[in-house]
Design a protein around this motif. Structure first.
Motif, PDB file in Angstrom:
ATOM      1  N   LEU A 191       0.842  -1.193   0.000  1.00  0.00           N
ATOM      2  CA  LEU A 191       0.000   0.000   0.000  1.00  0.00           C
ATOM      3  C   LEU A 191       0.880   1.248   0.000  1.00  0.00           C
ATOM      4  O   LEU A 191       0.657   2.193  -0.773  1.00  0.00           O
ATOM      5  N   ALA A 192       1.908   1.249   0.856  1.00  0.00           N
ATOM      6  CA  ALA A 192       2.858   2.366   0.852  1.00  0.00           C
ATOM      7  C   ALA A 192       3.537   2.480  -0.507  1.00  0.00           C
ATOM      8  O   ALA A 192       3.722   3.590  -1.039  1.00  0.00           O
ATOM      9  N   PHE A 193       3.914   1.351  -1.094  1.00  0.00           N
ATOM     10  CA  PHE A 193       4.561   1.356  -2.408  1.00  0.00           C
ATOM     11  C   PHE A 193       3.642   1.978  -3.453  1.00  0.00           C
ATOM     12  O   PHE A 193       4.076   2.811  -4.266  1.00  0.00           O
ATOM     13  N   HIS A 194       2.359   1.601  -3.457  1.00  0.00           N
ATOM     14  CA  HIS A 194       1.416   2.154  -4.433  1.00  0.00           C
ATOM     15  C   HIS A 194       1.309   3.671  -4.303  1.00  0.00           C
ATOM     16  O   HIS A 194       1.253   4.386  -5.312  1.00  0.00           O
ATOM     17  N   ILE A 195       1.244   4.155  -3.070  1.00  0.00           N
ATOM     18  CA  ILE A 195       1.100   5.594  -2.862  1.00  0.00           C
ATOM     19  C   ILE A 195       2.344   6.325  -3.353  1.00  0.00           C
ATOM     20  O   ILE A 195       2.255   7.332  -4.060  1.00  0.00           O
ATOM     21  N   VAL A 196       3.524   5.818  -2.983  1.00  0.00           N
ATOM     22  CA  VAL A 196       4.776   6.428  -3.437  1.00  0.00           C
ATOM     23  C   VAL A 196       4.883   6.370  -4.957  1.00  0.00           C
ATOM     24  O   VAL A 196       5.243   7.356  -5.618  1.00  0.00           O
ATOM     25  N   PHE A 197       4.553   5.230  -5.532  1.00  0.00           N
ATOM     26  CA  PHE A 197       4.601   5.033  -6.986  1.00  0.00           C
ATOM     27  C   PHE A 197       3.631   5.979  -7.691  1.00  0.00           C
ATOM     28  O   PHE A 197       3.969   6.604  -8.709  1.00  0.00           O
ATOM     29  N   GLY A 198       2.406   6.080  -7.157  1.00  0.00           N
ATOM     30  CA  GLY A 198       1.383   6.886  -7.809  1.00  0.00           C
ATOM     31  C   GLY A 198       1.775   8.342  -7.980  1.00  0.00           C
ATOM     32  O   GLY A 198       1.379   8.997  -8.959  1.00  0.00           O
ATOM     33  N   LYS A 199       2.579   8.868  -7.033  1.00  0.00           N
ATOM     34  CA  LYS A 199       3.040  10.258  -7.145  1.00  0.00           C
ATOM     35  C   LYS A 199       3.828  10.481  -8.432  1.00  0.00           C
ATOM     36  O   LYS A 199       3.846  11.585  -8.985  1.00  0.00           O
ATOM     37  N   THR A 200       4.527   9.432  -8.902  1.00  0.00           N
ATOM     38  CA  THR A 200       5.455   9.581 -10.025  1.00  0.00           C
ATOM     39  C   THR A 200       4.766   9.586 -11.381  1.00  0.00           C
ATOM     40  O   THR A 200       5.358  10.026 -12.371  1.00  0.00           O
ATOM     41  N   VAL A 201       3.541   9.093 -11.448  1.00  0.00           N
ATOM     42  CA  VAL A 201       2.910   8.832 -12.743  1.00  0.00           C
ATOM     43  C   VAL A 201       2.758  10.082 -13.599  1.00  0.00           C
ATOM     44  O   VAL A 201       3.114  10.066 -14.793  1.00  0.00           O
ATOM     45  N   PRO A 202       2.252  11.222 -13.086  1.00  0.00           N
ATOM     46  CA  PRO A 202       2.071  12.384 -13.970  1.00  0.00           C
ATOM     47  C   PRO A 202       3.356  12.873 -14.612  1.00  0.00           C
ATOM     48  O   PRO A 202       3.329  13.458 -15.706  1.00  0.00           O
ATOM     49  N   ASP A 203       4.499  12.647 -13.976  1.00  0.00           N
ATOM     50  CA  ASP A 203       5.773  13.134 -14.499  1.00  0.00           C
ATOM     51  C   ASP A 203       6.569  12.078 -15.251  1.00  0.00           C
ATOM     52  O   ASP A 203       7.372  12.408 -16.116  1.00  0.00           O
ATOM     53  N   VAL A 204       6.364  10.794 -14.915  1.00  0.00           N
ATOM     54  CA  VAL A 204       7.175   9.731 -15.497  1.00  0.00           C
ATOM     55  C   VAL A 204       6.402   8.912 -16.524  1.00  0.00           C
ATOM     56  O   VAL A 204       6.896   8.640 -17.620  1.00  0.00           O
ATOM     57  N   SER A 205       5.195   8.511 -16.201  1.00  0.00           N
ATOM     58  CA  SER A 205       4.538   7.486 -17.028  1.00  0.00           C
ATOM     59  C   SER A 205       3.127   7.840 -17.483  1.00  0.00           C
ATOM     60  O   SER A 205       2.348   6.960 -17.844  1.00  0.00           O
ATOM     61  N   LEU A 206       2.795   9.133 -17.511  1.00  0.00           N
ATOM     62  CA  LEU A 206       1.474   9.519 -18.004  1.00  0.00           C
ATOM     63  C   LEU A 206       1.290   9.079 -19.452  1.00  0.00           C
ATOM     64  O   LEU A 206       0.202   8.684 -19.872  1.00  0.00           O
ATOM     65  N   ASN A 207       2.376   9.109 -20.220  1.00  0.00           N
ATOM     66  CA  ASN A 207       2.328   8.726 -21.635  1.00  0.00           C
ATOM     67  C   ASN A 207       2.988   7.367 -21.881  1.00  0.00           C
ATOM     68  O   ASN A 207       3.540   7.114 -22.951  1.00  0.00           O
ATOM     69  N   ALA A 208       2.904   6.520 -20.879  1.00  0.00           N
ATOM     70  CA  ALA A 208       3.537   5.205 -20.978  1.00  0.00           C
ATOM     71  C   ALA A 208       2.758   4.268 -21.886  1.00  0.00           C
ATOM     72  O   ALA A 208       1.529   4.340 -21.983  1.00  0.00           O
ATOM     73  N   VAL A 209       3.485   3.375 -22.510  1.00  0.00           N
ATOM     74  CA  VAL A 209       2.890   2.211 -23.169  1.00  0.00           C
ATOM     75  C   VAL A 209       2.734   1.099 -22.143  1.00  0.00           C
ATOM     76  O   VAL A 209       1.708   0.423 -22.083  1.00  0.00           O
ATOM     77  N   ALA A 210       3.764   0.912 -21.299  1.00  0.00           N
ATOM     78  CA  ALA A 210       3.714  -0.108 -20.252  1.00  0.00           C
ATOM     79  C   ALA A 210       4.851   0.120 -19.272  1.00  0.00           C
ATOM     80  O   ALA A 210       5.927   0.591 -19.650  1.00  0.00           O
ATOM     81  N   ASN A 211       4.598  -0.206 -18.017  1.00  0.00           N
ATOM     82  CA  ASN A 211       5.679  -0.288 -17.038  1.00  0.00           C
ATOM     83  C   ASN A 211       6.351  -1.642 -17.233  1.00  0.00           C
ATOM     84  O   ASN A 211       5.689  -2.675 -17.310  1.00  0.00           O
TER      85      ASN A 211
END
Length: 349
Positions: free
Chosen positions: A66-86
């Motif tokens: 759960l902590a990992f998801h929250i920390v990870f989720g912060k990164t999405v708008p800057d890192v992977s908003l336009n991702a094809v896949a992690n």
């Protein structure tokens, strides 16, 4: 000048770039309840304040993932908003417990770039660090993600791929301080099997399966603020190669971890993620199964109450795991969607 954020495309990243991610998030008891509702986790340490207090915690810590998801989720708008896949994870360590009331924030540093041969996408490597309100590191990890280019004709950056260790050294694992798991309540945990009872090479079919529901997946992406289009936006993804949204990889990791309770009921804490691959996509309606292999065991210096198990957990879609499907000479068995290598902490006798 536009006031909206279209997200970074591959050509926007530079090695050494530091990204300070928006929206710190305070963790609540509601987050714990929703996590259990979404994934069905049953580990007693994260479920019961009384179990936590008996070990020496002020209360039950929240689930590590759960902590990992929250920390990870912060990164999405800057890192992977336009991702094809992690694509994968490495060198992830869980430094200290997180409790309801803690506020988590994340910073990432770009540590590698590699354009793909199609010229339309590239792989971005970042190290992300999550901290609490005291500026203490909670989690740090490396991940790599395939990101679309804004313009296929943009020149490719110089390729720089970081060298990553295959395994987090067990000597560097963070065992919780000020607590003891001597006499851990195995009746409350629902499993009599402790660290001493597991053997290297042992394989465990976790037996149960759980079907992914579209509504639950969408709730999870919103809850962890993972707004990557590939998971969040059916309008855009309906026009893509699959015609529908992909299930968030962390969703599958949490389902596999929850399923692992049946056979690893005292694997109470995730200490590190050595590496992980999302082998194939999955979608709402797929039923997830999992099995695990014990890859290694390690005692922890100065601790006789807890030891570390290195596990490899394989998750599949619409494929029970009685025959332990996994890696083949070339590729993976049909139906395999996740290959996760990680360390857990488990009480000793």
């Amino acid at each position: 000048m536009t006031k909206t954020n279209a997200g970074n495309f591959f050509e926007d990243f530079k090695v050494g770039q530091v990204l300070t991610h928006a929206t710190p998030r305070t963790v609540s008891e509601g987050d714990r309840a929703l996590y259990q509702a979404l994934f069905g986790s049953r580990f007693s340490l994260q479920s019961s304040d009384e179990v936590g207090r008996k070990a020496g915690y002020p209360q039950s810590p929240i689930d590590d993932l759960l902590a990992f998801h929250i920390v990870f989720g912060k990164t999405v708008p800057d890192v992977s908003l336009n991702a094809v896949a992690n694509l994968g994870y490495a060198d992830c360590r869980f430094h200290r417990p997180v409790f309801p009331g803690d506020t988590l924030s994340t910073i990432s540093k770009v540590i590698g770039l590699k354009e793909n041969s199609d010229g339309a996408t590239g792989v971005v490597y970042v190290r992300s660090t999550g901290r609490n309100q005291k500026d203490e590191i909670v989690i740090d990890y490396v991940r790599w993600v395939m990101v679309r280019k804004r313009d296929k004709t943009s020149p490719a950056p110089q390729t720089e791929v970081p060298t990553l260790g295959a395994v987090v050294d067990p000597k560097s694992l963070f065992a919780p301080l000020g607590v003891s798991f001597k006499g851990f309540d195995t009746v409350a945990s629902g499993s009599p099997h402790l660290w001493d009872d597991y053997e290297v090479g042992e394989k465990i079919d976790h037996v149960d399966g759980v079907t992914i529901e579209e509504a639950e997946h969408m709730m999870a992406t919103r809850l962890y603020q993972n707004t990557a289009k590939v998971h969040f936006n059916q309008f855009t993804e309906g026009q893509g190669r699959f015609g529908r949204r992909l299930i968030y990889g962390g969703h599958v990791i949490s389902l596999a971890r929850a399923l692992s309770f049946n056979g690893l009921g005292n694997a109470m804490l995730v200490a590190a993620i050595n590496g992980g691959r999302h082998v194939a996509p999955c979608f709402a309606g797929n039923t997830i199964f999992a099995w695990s292999e014990v890859l290694d065991k390690a005692s922890l210096e100065g601790r006789d109450d807890v030891g570390a198990l290195r596990l490899r957990t394989i998750a599949t879609k619409d494929l029970p795991c009685a025959n332990f499907p996994g890696a083949l000479e070339k590729g993976y068995a049909e139906g395999v969607i996740l290959d996760l290598d990680y360390w857990v902490l488990m009480p000793r006798r």
